[in-house]
Design a protein around this motif. Structure first.
Motif, PDB file in Angstrom:
ATOM      1  N   ASN A 142       0.810  -1.229   0.037  1.00  0.00           N
ATOM      2  CA  ASN A 142       0.029  -0.035   0.019  1.00  0.00           C
ATOM      3  C   ASN A 142       1.033   1.235  -0.068  1.00  0.00           C
ATOM      4  OD1 ASN A 142      -2.477  -1.224   0.013  1.00  0.00           O
ATOM      5  ND2 ASN A 142      -2.835  -1.330   2.199  1.00  0.00           N
ATOM      6  N   THR A 143       2.277   1.197   0.491  1.00  0.00           N
ATOM      7  CA  THR A 143       3.007   2.158   0.566  1.00  0.00           C
ATOM      8  C   THR A 143       3.401   2.723  -0.791  1.00  0.00           C
ATOM      9  OG1 THR A 143       3.974   1.234   2.687  1.00  0.00           O
ATOM     10  CG2 THR A 143       5.238   3.141   1.301  1.00  0.00           C
ATOM     11  N   LEU A 144       3.482   2.016  -1.807  1.00  0.00           N
ATOM     12  CA  LEU A 144       3.690   2.213  -3.213  1.00  0.00           C
ATOM     13  C   LEU A 144       2.590   3.203  -3.895  1.00  0.00           C
ATOM     14  CD1 LEU A 144       5.289  -1.213  -4.297  1.00  0.00           C
ATOM     15  CD2 LEU A 144       6.413   0.861  -2.918  1.00  0.00           C
ATOM     16  N   ILE A 145       1.303   3.032  -3.335  1.00  0.00           N
ATOM     17  CA  ILE A 145       0.130   3.676  -4.009  1.00  0.00           C
ATOM     18  C   ILE A 145      -0.508   4.706  -3.098  1.00  0.00           C
ATOM     19  CG2 ILE A 145      -0.084   1.502  -5.566  1.00  0.00           C
ATOM     20  CD1 ILE A 145      -2.655   1.083  -3.589  1.00  0.00           C
ATOM     21  N   TRP A 146       0.247   5.353  -1.851  1.00  0.00           N
ATOM     22  CA  TRP A 146      -0.223   5.912  -1.043  1.00  0.00           C
ATOM     23  C   TRP A 146      -1.130   7.257  -1.773  1.00  0.00           C
ATOM     24  CZ3 TRP A 146       0.554  11.097  -0.985  1.00  0.00           C
ATOM     25  CH2 TRP A 146       1.858  11.633  -1.698  1.00  0.00           C
ATOM     26  N   PRO A 147      -0.592   7.990  -2.760  1.00  0.00           N
ATOM     27  CA  PRO A 147      -1.528   8.886  -3.212  1.00  0.00           C
ATOM     28  C   PRO A 147      -3.123   8.356  -3.679  1.00  0.00           C
ATOM     29  CG  PRO A 147       0.660   9.099  -4.381  1.00  0.00           C
ATOM     30  CD  PRO A 147       0.421   7.684  -3.618  1.00  0.00           C
ATOM     31  N   ARG A 148      -2.943   7.116  -4.207  1.00  0.00           N
ATOM     32  CA  ARG A 148      -4.236   6.658  -4.474  1.00  0.00           C
ATOM     33  C   ARG A 148      -5.394   6.190  -3.359  1.00  0.00           C
ATOM     34  NH1 ARG A 148      -6.182   1.770  -8.836  1.00  0.00           N
ATOM     35  NH2 ARG A 148      -8.509   2.353  -8.589  1.00  0.00           N
ATOM     36  N   LEU A 149      -4.709   5.770  -2.534  1.00  0.00           N
ATOM     37  CA  LEU A 149      -5.488   5.586  -1.138  1.00  0.00           C
ATOM     38  C   LEU A 149      -5.740   7.125  -0.478  1.00  0.00           C
ATOM     39  CD1 LEU A 149      -3.073   3.239   1.080  1.00  0.00           C
ATOM     40  CD2 LEU A 149      -5.034   2.657  -0.405  1.00  0.00           C
TER      41      LEU A 149
END
Length: 289
Positions: A142-149
């Motif tokens: 999830n760290t790699l997609i934090w902007p989408r979160l």
């Protein structure tokens, strides 16, 4: 006059020929079942839909940073549900026909927002089943997609779990058979860059794995304050609770986590070499290099 017997024989031979051709030829395709090609890009961006879970909690960390230990400590709280890694970023929807996107657009939805609705429903379902009121997802990627979160859940809360990059490199190297040392360092750097971005942009509650294992009560008290729930001593006795199966792809499955006891963090191999950027990030996080 044509012999009727010869006509019947002729019809039989033609029918047999058709059957033979069908048997050896390629299968007929049901055109209605074949997805029509979709445009390479769709400029439409749907507005955010309402969320069933307004403020989920995400633990952002690198792999091999103690996130499973943090998960089970949090999951031991009477109000916090922290399930195994859910890998929401790999859960997708498929708009298989060209008119499907048009139909969803009429509902003010696009592919990303449909996935967000699905992700939100998964969290809500898990939270409802647990009977608790705070849900924590601790999937390291999830760290790699934090902007989408952040786009999916504007009111999400974040716990940033750091560990000395050298120790992460050491742990990853020890876990893998015939490790590619350059690839391991590149992977740790990728996670570390995203963690630094999240640290600077999300205003997360920051903790370290070293602090968590050295003084778990102090660190978990700080997390509870951040989440607005009272601290519970039972959090430190995670071995007495059921946290599901520990197995690969769902989190740590080592004998250390299965012991049910908080154990001291292992440091980096003294001989591990870090690229300059990882050294810089380690110093920014308060670690000596």
């Amino acid at each position: 006059m044509r012999d009727p017997r010869m006509a019947a024989i002729g019809k039989g031979l033609k029918r047999r020929g058709r059957l033979v051709m069908q048997a050896v030829g390629p299968p007929r395709r049901n055109l209605d079942a074949i997805p029509a090609p979709r445009p390479a890009t769709d400029p439409y961006t749907a507005p955010p839909a309402s969320r069933l879970v307004d403020s989920p909690v995400f633990v952002l960390s690198s792999v091999r940073s103690g996130s499973t230990l943090l998960r089970v400590l949090l999951n031991s709280h009477s109000r916090i549900r922290a399930p195994h890694e859910m890998h929401l970023r790999t859960v997708h929807v498929n708009l298989s026909r060209d008119f499907t996107a048009d139909a969803m657009r009429a509902l003010h939805l696009d592919k990303d927002e449909l996935e967000h609705v699905l992700w939100d429903r998964v969290l809500h379902l898990e939270l409802t089943r647990s009977g608790k009121d705070v849900i924590v997802d601790k999937t390291p990627p999830n760290t790699l997609i934090w902007p989408r979160l952040r786009r999916c859940w504007p009111n999400a809360r974040y716990i940033l779990l750091l560990r000395h990059p050298g120790a992460v490199v050491t742990s990853l190297t020890a876990r893998r058979t015939d490790p590619d040392h350059e690839a391991v360092r590149a992977e740790v750097l990728d996670y570390s860059e995203k963690l630094e971005e999240a640290r600077l942009n999300l205003g997360p509650h920051v903790i370290t794995y070293e602090e968590l294992t050295a003084d778990p009560e102090k660190v978990t008290r700080g997390i509870c304050d951040h989440l607005g729930v009272p601290w519970e001593p039972a959090m430190l006795d995670y071995g007495s609770k059921d946290h599901g199966t520990f197995r690969p792809q769902l989190g740590d499955w080592s004998s250390t986590i299965k012991s049910g006891r908080i154990q001291s963090a292992r440091g980096a191999d003294p001989g591990v070499e870090l690229p300059p950027r990882l050294q810089e990030l380690a110093r920014a996080w308060g670690y000596g290099v």
